[in-house]
Enzyme design. Structure first.
Site, PDB file in Angstrom:
ATOM      1  N   ASP A   1       0.848  -1.198   0.000  1.00 53.46           N
ATOM      2  CA  ASP A   1       0.000   0.000   0.000  1.00 53.46           C
ATOM      3  C   ASP A   1       0.877   1.239   0.000  1.00 53.46           C
ATOM      4  OD1 ASP A   1      -1.806   2.175   0.938  1.00 53.46           O
ATOM      5  OD2 ASP A   1      -3.243   0.529   1.110  1.00 53.46           O
TER       6      ASP A   1
ATOM      7  N   PHE B   1      -6.839  -4.259  -4.910  1.00 50.26           N
ATOM      8  CA  PHE B   1      -7.781  -3.272  -4.376  1.00 50.26           C
ATOM      9  C   PHE B   1      -7.260  -1.848  -4.612  1.00 50.26           C
ATOM     10  CE2 PHE B   1      -8.672  -6.909  -1.539  1.00 50.26           C
ATOM     11  CZ  PHE B   1     -10.052  -6.853  -1.385  1.00 50.26           C
TER      12      PHE B   1
ATOM     13  N   ALA C   1      -6.386   1.687  -5.488  1.00 49.76           N
ATOM     14  CA  ALA C   1      -6.978   2.595  -6.474  1.00 49.76           C
ATOM     15  C   ALA C   1      -7.156   3.963  -5.846  1.00 49.76           C
ATOM     16  CB  ALA C   1      -8.342   2.073  -6.928  1.00 49.76           C
ATOM     17  N   GLU C   2      -7.241   4.939  -6.709  1.00 52.62           N
ATOM     18  CA  GLU C   2      -7.852   6.212  -6.334  1.00 52.62           C
ATOM     19  C   GLU C   2      -9.332   5.953  -6.524  1.00 52.62           C
ATOM     20  OE1 GLU C   2      -6.678   9.007  -5.136  1.00 52.62           O
ATOM     21  OE2 GLU C   2      -4.596   8.341  -5.133  1.00 52.62           O
TER      22      GLU C   2
ATOM     23  N   THR D   1     -15.805  -2.013 -10.171  1.00 54.88           N
ATOM     24  CA  THR D   1     -17.008  -1.332  -9.700  1.00 54.88           C
ATOM     25  C   THR D   1     -18.136  -1.377 -10.726  1.00 54.88           C
ATOM     26  OG1 THR D   1     -17.849   0.907  -9.274  1.00 54.88           O
ATOM     27  CG2 THR D   1     -15.824   0.784 -10.492  1.00 54.88           C
ATOM     28  N   ASP D   2     -19.365  -1.303 -10.242  1.00 55.02           N
ATOM     29  CA  ASP D   2     -20.514  -1.230 -11.147  1.00 55.02           C
ATOM     30  C   ASP D   2     -20.519   0.073 -11.949  1.00 55.02           C
ATOM     31  OD1 ASP D   2     -21.065   0.482  -9.026  1.00 55.02           O
ATOM     32  OD2 ASP D   2     -23.165  -0.119  -8.818  1.00 55.02           O
ATOM     33  N   GLU D   3     -19.717   1.063 -11.488  1.00 57.08           N
ATOM     34  CA  GLU D   3     -19.741   2.366 -12.160  1.00 57.08           C
ATOM     35  C   GLU D   3     -19.192   2.297 -13.583  1.00 57.08           C
ATOM     36  OE1 GLU D   3     -18.683   5.731  -9.707  1.00 57.08           O
ATOM     37  OE2 GLU D   3     -19.187   4.636  -7.888  1.00 57.08           O
TER      38      GLU D   3
ATOM     39  N   TYR E   1     -13.034   8.697 -12.795  1.00 58.31           N
ATOM     40  CA  TYR E   1     -12.811   7.521 -11.938  1.00 58.31           C
ATOM     41  C   TYR E   1     -13.284   6.250 -12.633  1.00 58.31           C
ATOM     42  CZ  TYR E   1     -14.067   3.944  -8.488  1.00 58.31           C
ATOM     43  OH  TYR E   1     -14.233   2.750  -7.833  1.00 58.31           O
TER      44      TYR E   1
ATOM     45  N   LYS F   1     -11.246   2.886 -14.104  1.00 61.23           N
ATOM     46  CA  LYS F   1     -11.530   1.515 -13.671  1.00 61.23           C
ATOM     47  C   LYS F   1     -11.896   0.646 -14.881  1.00 61.23           C
ATOM     48  CE  LYS F   1     -11.659   0.067  -9.980  1.00 61.23           C
ATOM     49  NZ  LYS F   1     -10.575  -0.529  -9.138  1.00 61.23           N
TER      50      LYS F   1
ATOM     51  N   ASN G   1     -22.159   0.260  -4.326  1.00 54.95           N
ATOM     52  CA  ASN G   1     -21.650   1.122  -3.241  1.00 54.95           C
ATOM     53  C   ASN G   1     -21.561   0.385  -1.909  1.00 54.95           C
ATOM     54  OD1 ASN G   1     -22.650   3.027  -5.338  1.00 54.95           O
ATOM     55  ND2 ASN G   1     -21.974   4.541  -3.842  1.00 54.95           N
ATOM     56  N   ASN G   2     -20.358   0.358  -1.352  1.00 51.82           N
ATOM     57  CA  ASN G   2     -20.137  -0.301  -0.052  1.00 51.82           C
ATOM     58  C   ASN G   2     -20.360   0.673   1.095  1.00 51.82           C
ATOM     59  OD1 ASN G   2     -17.569  -2.808  -0.352  1.00 51.82           O
ATOM     60  ND2 ASN G   2     -18.877  -2.083  -1.992  1.00 51.82           N
TER      61      ASN G   2
HETATM   62  P1  NAD Z   1      -9.929   3.463  -0.603  1.00 52.72           P
HETATM   63  O1  NAD Z   1      -9.743   4.756  -1.312  1.00 52.72           O
HETATM   64  O2  NAD Z   1     -10.522   3.440   0.763  1.00 52.72           O
HETATM   65  O3  NAD Z   1      -8.509   2.704  -0.493  1.00 52.72           O
HETATM   66  C1  NAD Z   1      -7.600   2.658  -1.548  1.00 52.72           C
HETATM   67  C2  NAD Z   1      -6.280   2.131  -0.999  1.00 52.72           C
HETATM   68  O4  NAD Z   1      -5.351   2.029  -2.099  1.00 52.72           O
HETATM   69  C3  NAD Z   1      -5.623   3.050   0.037  1.00 52.72           C
HETATM   70  O5  NAD Z   1      -5.138   2.283   1.119  1.00 52.72           O
HETATM   71  C4  NAD Z   1      -4.473   3.693  -0.725  1.00 52.72           C
HETATM   72  O6  NAD Z   1      -3.387   4.073   0.104  1.00 52.72           O
HETATM   73  C5  NAD Z   1      -4.106   2.596  -1.708  1.00 52.72           C
HETATM   74  N1  NAD Z   1      -3.436   3.099  -2.907  1.00 52.72           N
HETATM   75  C6  NAD Z   1      -3.814   4.142  -3.694  1.00 52.72           C
HETATM   76  N2  NAD Z   1      -2.921   4.308  -4.689  1.00 52.72           N
HETATM   77  C7  NAD Z   1      -1.990   3.337  -4.548  1.00 52.72           C
HETATM   78  C8  NAD Z   1      -0.832   2.972  -5.293  1.00 52.72           C
HETATM   79  N3  NAD Z   1      -0.447   3.656  -6.380  1.00 52.72           N
HETATM   80  N4  NAD Z   1      -0.097   1.912  -4.871  1.00 52.72           N
HETATM   81  C9  NAD Z   1      -0.463   1.211  -3.753  1.00 52.72           C
HETATM   82  N5  NAD Z   1      -1.540   1.522  -3.012  1.00 52.72           N
HETATM   83  C10 NAD Z   1      -2.295   2.571  -3.410  1.00 52.72           C
HETATM   84  O7  NAD Z   1     -10.754   2.572  -1.605  1.00 52.72           O
HETATM   85  P2  NAD Z   1     -11.860   1.445  -1.296  1.00 52.72           P
HETATM   86  O8  NAD Z   1     -13.178   2.086  -1.154  1.00 52.72           O
HETATM   87  O9  NAD Z   1     -11.347   0.535  -0.246  1.00 52.72           O
HETATM   88  O10 NAD Z   1     -11.873   0.671  -2.692  1.00 52.72           O
HETATM   89  C11 NAD Z   1     -11.012  -0.450  -2.926  1.00 52.72           C
HETATM   90  C12 NAD Z   1     -11.247  -0.952  -4.331  1.00 52.72           C
HETATM   91  O11 NAD Z   1     -12.617  -1.327  -4.486  1.00 52.72           O
HETATM   92  C13 NAD Z   1     -10.966   0.090  -5.417  1.00 52.72           C
HETATM   93  O12 NAD Z   1     -10.331  -0.556  -6.491  1.00 52.72           O
HETATM   94  C14 NAD Z   1     -12.356   0.587  -5.804  1.00 52.72           C
HETATM   95  O13 NAD Z   1     -12.359   1.016  -7.146  1.00 52.72           O
HETATM   96  C15 NAD Z   1     -13.178  -0.668  -5.614  1.00 52.72           C
HETATM   97  N6  NAD Z   1     -14.613  -0.466  -5.302  1.00 52.72           N
HETATM   98  C16 NAD Z   1     -14.982   0.368  -4.271  1.00 52.72           C
HETATM   99  C17 NAD Z   1     -16.342   0.497  -3.969  1.00 52.72           C
HETATM  100  C18 NAD Z   1     -16.800   1.365  -2.820  1.00 52.72           C
HETATM  101  O14 NAD Z   1     -18.002   1.517  -2.620  1.00 52.72           O
HETATM  102  N7  NAD Z   1     -15.902   1.931  -2.017  1.00 52.72           N
HETATM  103  C19 NAD Z   1     -17.314  -0.191  -4.720  1.00 52.72           C
HETATM  104  C20 NAD Z   1     -16.876  -1.032  -5.759  1.00 52.72           C
HETATM  105  C21 NAD Z   1     -15.525  -1.164  -6.028  1.00 52.72           C
HETATM  106  P1  TYD Z   2     -20.160   8.538  -3.111  1.00 52.18           P
HETATM  107  O1  TYD Z   2     -20.160   8.022  -1.714  1.00 52.18           O
HETATM  108  O2  TYD Z   2     -19.147   9.571  -3.503  1.00 52.18           O
HETATM  109  O3  TYD Z   2     -20.100   7.266  -4.063  1.00 52.18           O
HETATM  110  P2  TYD Z   2     -20.264   7.155  -5.682  1.00 52.18           P
HETATM  111  O4  TYD Z   2     -20.194   8.506  -6.270  1.00 52.18           O
HETATM  112  O5  TYD Z   2     -19.071   6.335  -6.052  1.00 52.18           O
HETATM  113  O6  TYD Z   2     -21.570   6.477  -5.905  1.00 52.18           O
HETATM  114  O7  TYD Z   2     -21.592   9.153  -3.415  1.00 52.18           O
HETATM  115  C1  TYD Z   2     -22.784   8.390  -3.262  1.00 52.18           C
HETATM  116  C2  TYD Z   2     -23.928   9.223  -3.763  1.00 52.18           C
HETATM  117  O8  TYD Z   2     -24.079  10.364  -2.881  1.00 52.18           O
HETATM  118  C3  TYD Z   2     -23.705   9.816  -5.146  1.00 52.18           C
HETATM  119  O9  TYD Z   2     -24.947   9.835  -5.847  1.00 52.18           O
HETATM  120  C4  TYD Z   2     -23.232  11.232  -4.888  1.00 52.18           C
HETATM  121  C5  TYD Z   2     -23.952  11.588  -3.602  1.00 52.18           C
HETATM  122  N1  TYD Z   2     -23.222  12.538  -2.722  1.00 52.18           N
HETATM  123  C6  TYD Z   2     -23.867  13.695  -2.254  1.00 52.18           C
HETATM  124  O10 TYD Z   2     -25.064  13.942  -2.550  1.00 52.18           O
HETATM  125  N2  TYD Z   2     -23.176  14.547  -1.447  1.00 52.18           N
HETATM  126  C7  TYD Z   2     -21.874  14.324  -1.097  1.00 52.18           C
HETATM  127  O11 TYD Z   2     -21.282  15.160  -0.369  1.00 52.18           O
HETATM  128  C8  TYD Z   2     -21.240  13.128  -1.564  1.00 52.18           C
HETATM  129  C9  TYD Z   2     -19.815  12.821  -1.201  1.00 52.18           C
HETATM  130  C10 TYD Z   2     -21.961  12.258  -2.376  1.00 52.18           C
END
Ligand code: NAD
Ligand code: TYD
Length: 349
Positions: free
Chosen positions: A45, A93, A95-96, A137-139, A162, A166, A191-192
Site C-alpha cells: 500500500d 484493491f 486505487a484512487e 465497480t458497477d460504475e 474515476y 476503472k 456502493n459499499n
Molecule cells: P480506498 O480509497 O478506501 O482505499 C484505496 C487504498 O489504495 C488506500 O489504502 C491507498 O493508500 C491505496 N493506494 C492508492 N494508490 C496506490 C498505489 N499507487 N499503490 C499502492 N496503493 C495505493 O478505496 P476502497 O473504497 O477501499 O476501494 C477499494 C477498491 O474497491 C478500489 O479498487 C475501488 O475502485 C473498488 N470499489 C470500491 C467500492 C466502494 O463503494 N468503495 C465499490 C466497488 C468497487
Molecule cells: P459517493 O459516496 O461519492 O459514491 P459514488 O459517487 O461512487 O456512488 O456518493 C454516493 C452518492 O451520494 C452519489 O450519488 C453522490 C452523492 N453525494 C452527495 O449527494 N453529497 C456528497 O457530499 C457526496 C460525497 C456524495
C-alpha cells in the site's frame, strides 16, 4: 453451486490499508483461520490520504501478515515483492476511488488505476501467478434509467474519470486473459458501506457532519439512486470469486438495496436523532450518474453467494461504529483532507 476450486496461499493484497482492503484482510485472518490455515498475506500500500495502517492495528502482529509501503506503479518493487514473497495470488484493491476527486484532477486516477494495474498484470504474468483478482465497480457500466439492472453483459459506458480509469483497467485485465490465457477474474460491486470508510464518501461524511451539527451537502435534487451493500458481503463475494470463480469471468455483486440519496440521508438523520434542517441541497456533481442497480444472479448461481446483511441493521451498526470511533475520524480528517473538503464544498462552507 461449485465446490472450492482454488486455495490461495501466498497472497499479495494491494491497497490493503484502505476501506475495503482492510476489511478483507481482517475477514481472512479473523474469520477464515480454519478454512485457510496456510495463508500468508502481504499488503502493498502506498499509504495515500485514503490508506491508514491504523485500520489493521489489531492484526499488525499476526505472523501471517506483513505490510510493505510502496506504489503499485513501481515495477521493480512489484517484481521483487512477487518473487521474494513467492506470491501465487494477487488481489488488486489499490486505487484512487473517489469520483469527486477524479473530477478535480484525473492524473492520479490514470496513474494508479490504469498504469498500476498494467504493472501488476505484467509482473504477475512473468512470475506465473495462479490467480489475479481485479476489484472493480458497477460504475464502469454507466448510468441506468428508472428500469433495469446491470448484468455482466452490460456494455461498459463509464461517465466519470474515476469510472473510466476503472473500465480501462478492466479492459486491460480482459485483454491479458484473452491474449495470454492469463488467469484473472474481475469483480464489480455496488456502493459499499461499513466501518473504516474514508469520510469523503457519502455515508461516513454525513455521519461525521451530522454529529457536529454541520450541514449535509446533498448533490442536485437528491434523487440519484445507489445500491448499498455491506462491506462484509462484498468481501465474502471477493473470496468466493477467488475460490470458486472461473478465470476470464466477471462477477457482479450488489446489496439488492436501492435507495435515493435523500431517503438515505433522512434515514441517517432519524438514526442519529438529528433534524432534517441539516440537509442542504448543493450544486450537482458534474456528470452525476442517476441510478445504479445490480443483477447478481450470476454470482448467486456460480459462486453460491448472496448479500446477507440487512440494510437497516447494517446501517445502525455502521453509525454506531463511527460514533464510537471519533478518534479515528479526527485522525483521518486532518491535513490534506481539510484542504480537499474546503475546495470541494466551498459553496457550502
Ligand atoms: P480506498 O480509497 O478506501 O482505499 C484505496 C487504498 O489504495 C488506500 O489504502 C491507498 O493508500 C491505496 N493506494 C492508492 N494508490 C496506490 C498505489 N499507487 N499503490 C499502492 N496503493 C495505493 O478505496 P476502497 O473504497 O477501499 O476501494 C477499494 C477498491 O474497491 C478500489 O479498487 C475501488 O475502485 C473498488 N470499489 C470500491 C467500492 C466502494 O463503494 N468503495 C465499490 C466497488 C468497487
Ligand atoms: P459517493 O459516496 O461519492 O459514491 P459514488 O459517487 O461512487 O456512488 O456518493 C454516493 C452518492 O451520494 C452519489 O450519488 C453522490 C452523492 N453525494 C452527495 O449527494 N453529497 C456528497 O457530499 C457526496 C460525497 C456524495
Amino acid at each position: 453451486m461449485d465446490t472450492v476450486r482454488y486455495q490461495p496461499r501466498n497472497l499479495l493484497i494491494t491497497g490493503g490499508c484502505g476501506f475495503i482492503g482492510s476489511n478483507f484482510i481482517r475477514m481472512l485472518l479473523q474469520n477464515f483461520q480454519d478454512s485457510l490455515p496456510e495463508i500468508r498475506i502481504c499488503n502493498l500500500d502506498k499509504l495515500t490520504y485514503a490508506g491508514n495502517p491504523e485500520n489493521l492495528i489489531e492484526i499488525e502482529s499476526n505472523h501471517r501478515y506483513q505490510m510493505i509501503q510502496g506504489d503499485i506503479t513501481d515495477s521493480t518493487l512489484v517484481k521483487h515483492v512477487l518473487k521474494d514473497q513467492q506470491i501465487d495470488t494477487v488481489i488488486n484493491f489499490a486505487a484512487e476511488s473517489h469520483v469527486d476527486r477524479s473530477i478535480l484532477d484525473s492524473t492520479p486516477f490514470v496513474q494508479t488505476n490504469i498504469n498500476g494495474t498494467q504493472v501488476l498484470l505484467d509482473a504477475a504474468r512473468r512470475e506465473n501467478v495462479k490467480c489475479f483478482l481485479q476489484v472493480s465497480t458497477d460504475e464502469v457500466y454507466g448510468s441506468l434509467g428508472d428500469e433495469g439492472f446491470f448484468t455482466e453483459e452490460t456494455p461498459l459506458a463509464p461517465n466519470s474519470p474515476y469510472s473510466a480509469s476503472k473500465a480501462a483497467a478492466d479492459l486491460l485485465v480482459r485483454s491479458y486473459c484473452h491474449t495470454f490465457d492469463f488467469p484473472a477474474i474481475i469483480t464489480r460491486c455496488s456502493n459499499n458501506y461499513g466501518p473504516y470508510q474514508f469520510p469523503e464518501k457519502l455515508l461516513p461524511l454525513f455521519i461525521a457532519n451530522a454529529q457536529r451539527d454541520q450541514s449535509l451537502p446533498v448533490y442536485g435534487d437528491g434523487k440519484n439512486i445507489r445500491d448499498w451493500i455491506h462491506v462484509s458481503d462484498h468481501c465474502r463475494g471477493i473470496l468466493a470469486a477467488l475460490q470458486m470463480g472461473r478465470a476470464g469471468e466477471v462477477y457482479n455483486f450488489g446489496g439488492c438495496c436501492e435507495l435515493q440519496n435523500i431517503r438515505l440521508t433522512e434515514l441517517l438523520l432519524e438514526i442519529l436523532d438529528k433534524p432534517k434542517s441539516l440537509i442542504t441541497y448543493v450544486e450537482d456533481r458534474p456528470g452525476h450518474d442517476r441510478r445504479y442497480a445490480i443483477d447478481c444472479s450470476k454470482a448467486e448461481r456460480e459462486l453460491g453467494w448472496e448479500p446477507e446483511v440487512d440494510f437497516e441493521f447494517g446501517l445502525r451498526e455502521t453509525v454506531a461504529w463511527y460514533l464510537s470511533n471519533q478518534e479515528w475520524i479526527d485522525h483521518v480528517c486532518s491535513g490534506e483532507y481539510r484542504e480537499y473538503y474546503n475546495r470541494q464544498y466551498r459553496q457550502d462552507s
